[in-house]
Scaffold this active site. Structure first.
Site, PDB file in Angstrom:
ATOM      1  N   LYS A   9       0.852  -1.206   0.000  1.00 44.30           N
ATOM      2  CA  LYS A   9       0.000   0.000   0.000  1.00 44.30           C
ATOM      3  C   LYS A   9       0.877   1.242   0.000  1.00 44.30           C
ATOM      4  O   LYS A   9       2.012   1.217   0.475  1.00 44.30           O
ATOM      5  CB  LYS A   9      -0.960   0.022   1.195  1.00 44.30           C
ATOM      6  CG  LYS A   9      -0.311   0.083   2.597  1.00 44.30           C
ATOM      7  CD  LYS A   9       0.076   1.470   3.100  1.00 44.30           C
ATOM      8  CE  LYS A   9       0.665   1.424   4.502  1.00 44.30           C
ATOM      9  NZ  LYS A   9       1.570   2.524   4.818  1.00 44.30           N
ATOM     10  N   ASP A 139      -2.824  -1.881  10.026  1.00 39.22           N
ATOM     11  CA  ASP A 139      -3.048  -1.813   8.571  1.00 39.22           C
ATOM     12  C   ASP A 139      -3.642  -3.092   7.982  1.00 39.22           C
ATOM     13  O   ASP A 139      -3.923  -3.143   6.783  1.00 39.22           O
ATOM     14  CB  ASP A 139      -1.725  -1.547   7.840  1.00 39.22           C
ATOM     15  CG  ASP A 139      -1.150  -0.186   8.160  1.00 39.22           C
ATOM     16  OD1 ASP A 139      -1.900   0.674   8.653  1.00 39.22           O
ATOM     17  OD2 ASP A 139       0.055   0.006   7.911  1.00 39.22           O
TER      18      ASP A 139
HETATM   19  O1  C5P Z   1      -0.311  -1.976  14.401  1.00 35.82           O
HETATM   20  P1  C5P Z   1       1.106  -2.059  13.956  1.00 35.82           P
HETATM   21  O2  C5P Z   1       1.829  -3.221  14.583  1.00 35.82           O
HETATM   22  O3  C5P Z   1       1.297  -1.990  12.488  1.00 35.82           O
HETATM   23  O4  C5P Z   1       1.799  -0.747  14.535  1.00 35.82           O
HETATM   24  C1  C5P Z   1       3.158  -0.682  14.872  1.00 35.82           C
HETATM   25  C2  C5P Z   1       3.345   0.395  15.910  1.00 35.82           C
HETATM   26  O5  C5P Z   1       3.098   1.682  15.326  1.00 35.82           O
HETATM   27  C3  C5P Z   1       2.422   0.318  17.094  1.00 35.82           C
HETATM   28  O6  C5P Z   1       2.943  -0.502  18.107  1.00 35.82           O
HETATM   29  C4  C5P Z   1       2.347   1.763  17.544  1.00 35.82           C
HETATM   30  O7  C5P Z   1       3.482   2.091  18.315  1.00 35.82           O
HETATM   31  C5  C5P Z   1       2.451   2.527  16.241  1.00 35.82           C
HETATM   32  N1  C5P Z   1       1.136   2.937  15.703  1.00 35.82           N
HETATM   33  C6  C5P Z   1       0.451   3.993  16.292  1.00 35.82           C
HETATM   34  N2  C5P Z   1      -0.755   4.377  15.780  1.00 35.82           N
HETATM   35  C7  C5P Z   1      -1.286   3.776  14.706  1.00 35.82           C
HETATM   36  C8  C5P Z   1      -0.598   2.712  14.074  1.00 35.82           C
HETATM   37  C9  C5P Z   1       0.623   2.308  14.597  1.00 35.82           C
HETATM   38  O8  C5P Z   1       0.931   4.574  17.269  1.00 35.82           O
HETATM   39  N3  C5P Z   1      -2.458   4.206  14.232  1.00 35.82           N
END
Ligand code: C5P
Length: 292
Positions: A9, A139
Site C-alpha cells: 500500500k 493496517d
Molecule cells: O499496528 P502495527 O503493529 O502496524 O503498529 C506498529 C506500531 O506503530 C504500534 O505498536 C504503535 O506504536 C504505532 N502505531 C500507532 N498508531 C497507529 C498505528 C501504529 O501509534 N495508528
C-alpha cells in the site's frame, strides 16, 4: 498449491490527529493498494493427527516462526474458524521492501487470512477477518479490503472509495529502514498531544481520488511523517527530487517511510525513472493502483 497476492500500500494522505491512552494514534489516512506484491503460497492437508504450521520466506532477514505476523494470522484464523488437524506449509516470496512504510508485514498476514478463508469455503465473513486483522496490526484490515479507502481510527475504520485510478506509481527505497513505533515517537516529541496541529482539509483530495483527477490529487497529497523522517533520511528526499525530475506529478514518502513513491501520468516517464533509480543501486519498481 494455492497462491494469494499480497499487495503493498501507499498512503496518498496521512495525518496523525491524536495520541490515544493505549499508545496508538488516531489517524486520517487514504491508502491505496498497488500492484507491487509479495506472493503467499500454501499447501494445506486436512484430516491429519495434529495441527502443524511451517512457514518459509524467500529472505533471511525475517523470522519464520510464531513471531511472524503471517504465521500468527494463520494461527488466529484456524482458532477463529475452529479448524483442527491440518498441516499448513506456507511460503512467502518477498518483493516488497522491508521496514519501508508499504505495509509489507501486514499485507502478508492479510493474504494468509484471505487464502485460508478461500480454502475453507469462506467460513468467516470479511468483517470477521477484519476483526482478526485488527488484532494483528493497524493496517491489516485495509490490506484485507484493498483498493483505495479513507482510513480513520488507528487505520482500521475503512470507507472504501470507488476510483478510476489511472496513473503509474514508482516506488523506491534506499537501504535504511524505519521503525514505525520510533517514527510515531518522533512525532510525539514534536507535537505533544497534537492539539496545536491544525486539521488539514481533505475535501479536494477526496474528490480528486473519486474522479481520477491526477493534477488535483498530486497537489493535495500529504504525509505528516515527512517532517520527522526526511531530515534523518536525506536519501529519501533525493529520491523524491529524482522522481520529480523524471516527470512525476508528485512524489511523497509512504507511511512512516522511508520508501517514497511518485505519481506519473506517462508510463514512459515512470519506466525511465525506475530505470535511472535502479541503475544507482537503489530499489525501484514501477506499479499501478489495484482496485478491489
Ligand atoms: O499496528 P502495527 O503493529 O502496524 O503498529 C506498529 C506500531 O506503530 C504500534 O505498536 C504503535 O506504536 C504505532 N502505531 C500507532 N498508531 C497507529 C498505528 C501504529 O501509534 N495508528
Amino acid at each position: 498449491m494455492m497462491y494469494e497476492n499480497a499487495y503493498a500500500k501507499i498512503n496518498l494522505f496521512l495525518d496523525v490527529l491524536s495520541r490515544r491512552a493505549d499508545g496508538y494514534h488516531d489517524l486520517c489516512t487514504y491508502m491505496q493498494t498497488v500492484s507491487l506484491c509479495d506472493t503467499v503460497s500454501a499447501e494445506i492437508t486436512e484430516n491429519m493427527p495434529d495441527t502443524q504450521i511451517v512457514l518459509t520466506i524467500s529472505v533471511s532477514e525475517l523470522p519464520a516462526d510464531e513471531t511472524n505476523l503471517a504465521y500468527r494470522a494463520a494461527l488466529r484464523y484456524l482458532a477463529a474458524a475452529e479448524i483442527k488437524n491440518v498441516h499448513l506449509r506456507m511460503h512467502i516470496e518477498k518483493r516488497i521492501p522491508l521496514s519501508a512504510g508499504l505495509a509489507g508485514g501486514s499485507t502478508d498476514a492479510a493474504a494468509v487470512l484471505r487464502l485460508l478463508n478461500r480454502h475453507f469455503g469462506h467460513r468467516l465473513s470479511l468483517d470477521t477477518l477484519c476483526a482478526i486483522g485488527k488484532t494483528l496490526g493497524a493496517d491489516v484490515s485495509f490490506c484485507l479490503v484493498g483498493g483505495v479507502c479513507r482510513c480513520d481510527g488507528i487505520g482500521e475504520i475503512l470507507t472504501p472509495i470507488s476510483a478510476p485510478a489511472e496513473y503509474h506509481v514508482v516506488i523506491a527505497k534506499a537501504h535504511a529502514g524505519v521503525s514505525t513505533p520510533e517514527a510515531f515517537h518522533r512525532l510525539d516529541a514534536l507535537y505533544g498531544d497534537f492539539s496545536v496541529r491544525p486539521q488539514r482539509d481533505i475535501d479536494l483530495l477526496h474528490h480528486a481520488i473519486e474522479h481520477g483527477d491526477i493534477p488535483t490529487l498530486s497537489q493535495n497529497i500529504y504525509n505528516a511523517f515527512e517532517e520527522v523522517i526526511l531530515p534523518l533520511h536525506p536519501e529519501a528526499a533525493l529520491l523524491k527530487e529524482q522522481m520529480l525530475a523524471h516527470g512525476a506529478a508528485a512524489a511523497m514518502m509512504s507511511g512512516s517511510g522511508p520508501s517514497v513513491f511518485g505519481i506519473f501520468s506517462a508510463e514512459t516517464d515512470a519506466l525511465r525513472c525506475t530505470d535511472a533509480i535502479g541503475k544507482s543501486g537503489v530499489f525501484a519498481a514501477i506499479c499501478h493502483p489495484v482496485s478491489k
